[in-house]
Scaffold this motif. Structure first.
Motif, PDB file in Angstrom:
ATOM      1  N   ALA A   6       0.843  -1.195   0.000  1.00  0.00           N
ATOM      2  CA  ALA A   6       0.000   0.000   0.000  1.00  0.00           C
ATOM      3  C   ALA A   6       0.875   1.241   0.000  1.00  0.00           C
ATOM      4  O   ALA A   6       1.759   1.399   0.828  1.00  0.00           O
ATOM      5  N   MET A  10      -3.497   7.654   1.275  1.00  0.00           N
ATOM      6  CA  MET A  10      -4.284   6.652   1.968  1.00  0.00           C
ATOM      7  C   MET A  10      -5.763   6.877   1.699  1.00  0.00           C
ATOM      8  O   MET A  10      -6.184   7.965   1.296  1.00  0.00           O
ATOM      9  N   GLY A  11      -6.540   5.863   1.970  1.00  0.00           N
ATOM     10  CA  GLY A  11      -7.974   5.953   1.740  1.00  0.00           C
ATOM     11  C   GLY A  11      -8.682   6.762   2.812  1.00  0.00           C
ATOM     12  O   GLY A  11      -8.093   7.223   3.794  1.00  0.00           O
ATOM     13  N   ALA A 118      -5.917   0.313   8.836  1.00  0.00           N
ATOM     14  CA  ALA A 118      -6.393   0.549   7.471  1.00  0.00           C
ATOM     15  C   ALA A 118      -5.639  -0.263   6.435  1.00  0.00           C
ATOM     16  O   ALA A 118      -6.186  -0.567   5.367  1.00  0.00           O
ATOM     17  N   LYS A 119      -4.379  -0.641   6.714  1.00  0.00           N
ATOM     18  CA  LYS A 119      -3.570  -1.341   5.722  1.00  0.00           C
ATOM     19  C   LYS A 119      -4.191  -2.662   5.268  1.00  0.00           C
ATOM     20  O   LYS A 119      -4.312  -2.916   4.056  1.00  0.00           O
ATOM     21  N   ARG A 122      -7.055  -2.110   2.903  1.00  0.00           N
ATOM     22  CA  ARG A 122      -6.629  -1.773   1.539  1.00  0.00           C
ATOM     23  C   ARG A 122      -6.228  -3.029   0.774  1.00  0.00           C
ATOM     24  O   ARG A 122      -6.530  -3.172  -0.417  1.00  0.00           O
ATOM     25  N   HIS A 123      -5.537  -3.946   1.447  1.00  0.00           N
ATOM     26  CA  HIS A 123      -5.158  -5.197   0.789  1.00  0.00           C
ATOM     27  C   HIS A 123      -6.394  -5.998   0.389  1.00  0.00           C
ATOM     28  O   HIS A 123      -6.446  -6.574  -0.715  1.00  0.00           O
ATOM     29  N   ARG A 125      -9.384  -4.816  -0.244  1.00  0.00           N
ATOM     30  CA  ARG A 125     -10.063  -4.137  -1.352  1.00  0.00           C
ATOM     31  C   ARG A 125      -9.352  -4.423  -2.672  1.00  0.00           C
ATOM     32  O   ARG A 125      -9.996  -4.695  -3.700  1.00  0.00           O
ATOM     33  N   HIS A 126      -8.018  -4.377  -2.642  1.00  0.00           N
ATOM     34  CA  HIS A 126      -7.260  -4.675  -3.851  1.00  0.00           C
ATOM     35  C   HIS A 126      -7.485  -6.124  -4.286  1.00  0.00           C
ATOM     36  O   HIS A 126      -7.627  -6.414  -5.493  1.00  0.00           O
TER      37      HIS A 126
END
Length: 396
Positions: A6, A10-11, A118-119, A122-123, A125-126
């Motif tokens: 990531a 950031m989101g 949050a990390k 994100r993974h 979501r990807h």
């Protein structure tokens, strides 16, 4: 494929967590500071009242001499220090850089917590985007960095979902390939029979017989495919009713014995006490029949297929043992895959008009009843297929 680290902006979740933790730390610091100052002021006020009541002469008015007033203030301060209500030195005002350091430290701590939470999101979501693009081998477990929390459990659940989805898609592709392969041979023979009929009118009767035979083979193949598809469908419903499994197995064995009358093979089943279960008689009967017919097909000439049915503790076990060549140990789990044939099965497939769907249908029917189907080799040779049903689920 491995997921990229990531990076970049950031989101929204990261910034929400960052400012949420930061404001929470600042608010907590302000509240704690206000409470401490309030308690300190209250303690000073109480100490002053206590000293005033005990030493009223220290607060007497009318003292105009500056030196005497200074001495009185020193005396009051010493009394408070002796009482433990005032520090020995008056605290000085903190410099601004200390306040700035505290704000930056709280900001860094909030950013670290927000990044930590949050990390993995994100993974995930990807990974979901990758799966949506058809990359079903995407996994996120390695990106969790050894976490042991709910987010790690969510990642493990995602990996399990992706793996099952990949297996289902690959199974569908393999099934489509196998169906195409199985349909090609009878269709080619049909075309040959039609061509012979056109070219040699005298052989039209033989050609029609061949066309009829191949049509029946196609009809049987399509019927088994439809049965397997219906059993694999989540919308398939069981027509449950309470029956005696001994009677169901005995009727299947009787039919098999009648078909073996002109052969050297035999089948043996010893009925025990009635075993009552709530099942779909048609679907479960089809599964048991496929297992029995598979054993009869591969058992050696002059041998006997043994069928046993018994209730043990909380399970019902049906064992069908033949005296055939068995299956390679590495292929024991594959015998329940659609269109799978061992070497011995491939040699007998044409003679027995088999397609490798019987045990696959039996497995799906067993799963629908909450049971399991397993195969193992027996000594000196042969295969034992065991169908297991839970007693509790079938006694409803």
């Amino acid at each position: 494929p491995r997921l990229p680290t990531a990076s970049g902006l950031m989101g929204r979740l990261f910034w929400k967590l960052l400012f949420g933790f930061w404001l929470a730390l600042i608010s907590a610091s302000i509240i704690v500071g206000a409470v401490v100052n309030n308690e300190r002021d209250r303690a000073r006020a109480e100490s002053t009242r206590a000293i005033l009541s005990a030493n009223p002469e220290l607060f007497a008015d009318g003292i105009n001499n500056p030196e005497q007033r200074h001495q009185l203030r020193q005396l009051r301060r010493e009394l408070r220090m002796q009482a433990g209500l005032e520090p020995p030195h008056r605290p000085t005002r903190q410099p601004y850089w200390l306040w700035l350091t505290g704000l930056l430290a709280s900001l860094a701590f909030s950013a670290a917590i927000a990044w930590y939470l949050a990390k993995p999101i994100r993974h995930l979501r990807h990974a979901l985007n990758q799966v949506a693009r058809g990359k079903l081998d995407t996994r996120v477990a390695f990106a969790m960095n050894g976490r042991r929390d709910e987010l790690a459990d969510l990642g493990a659940a995602f990996d399990q979902m992706a793996q099952q989805l990949q297996q289902h898609i690959e199974a569908q592709k393999r099934l489509l390939h196998d169906v195409s392969h199985e349909l090609r041979s009878p269709l080619a023979r049909l075309q040959m029979a039609i061509g012979i009929a056109h070219q040699t009118p005298s052989a039209i009767q033989d050609s029609l017989a061949r066309i009829e035979s191949e049509s029946e083979r196609l009809d049987a193949l399509i019927g088994e495919l439809l049965t397997l598809s219906r059993l694999e469908s989540t919308q398939a419903a069981l027509q449950l009713r309470r029956i005696d499994l001994n009677e169901l197995v005995a009727s299947i064995v009787d039919d098999a014995s009648y078909e073996l009358a002109d052969t050297t093979k035999s089948i043996d089943f010893i009925a025990a006490a009635p075993i009552m279960a709530t099942v779909d008689e048609t679907i479960l009967g089809r599964a048991i029949e496929n297992i029995v017919r598979n054993a009869i097909k591969f058992t050696a000439e002059g041998s006997t297929v043994n069928v046993t049915l018994q209730e043990q503790f909380d399970q019902i076990r049906l064992c069908v043992m033949d005296a055939g060549p068995g299956v390679a140990e590495t292929d024991l789990t594959r015998v329940f895959e659609p269109f799978y044939r061992s070497e011995a099965a491939a040699l007998k497939a044409h003679a027995h008009h088999g397609y490798g769907l019987g045990l696959a249908i039996a497995q799906q029917a067993t799963k629908m009843h909450g049971g399991t189907l397993m195969a193992k080799n027996i000594q000196p040779h042969g295969l034992c297929v065991t169908l297991t049903l839970p007693v509790l689920s079938n006694s409803v």
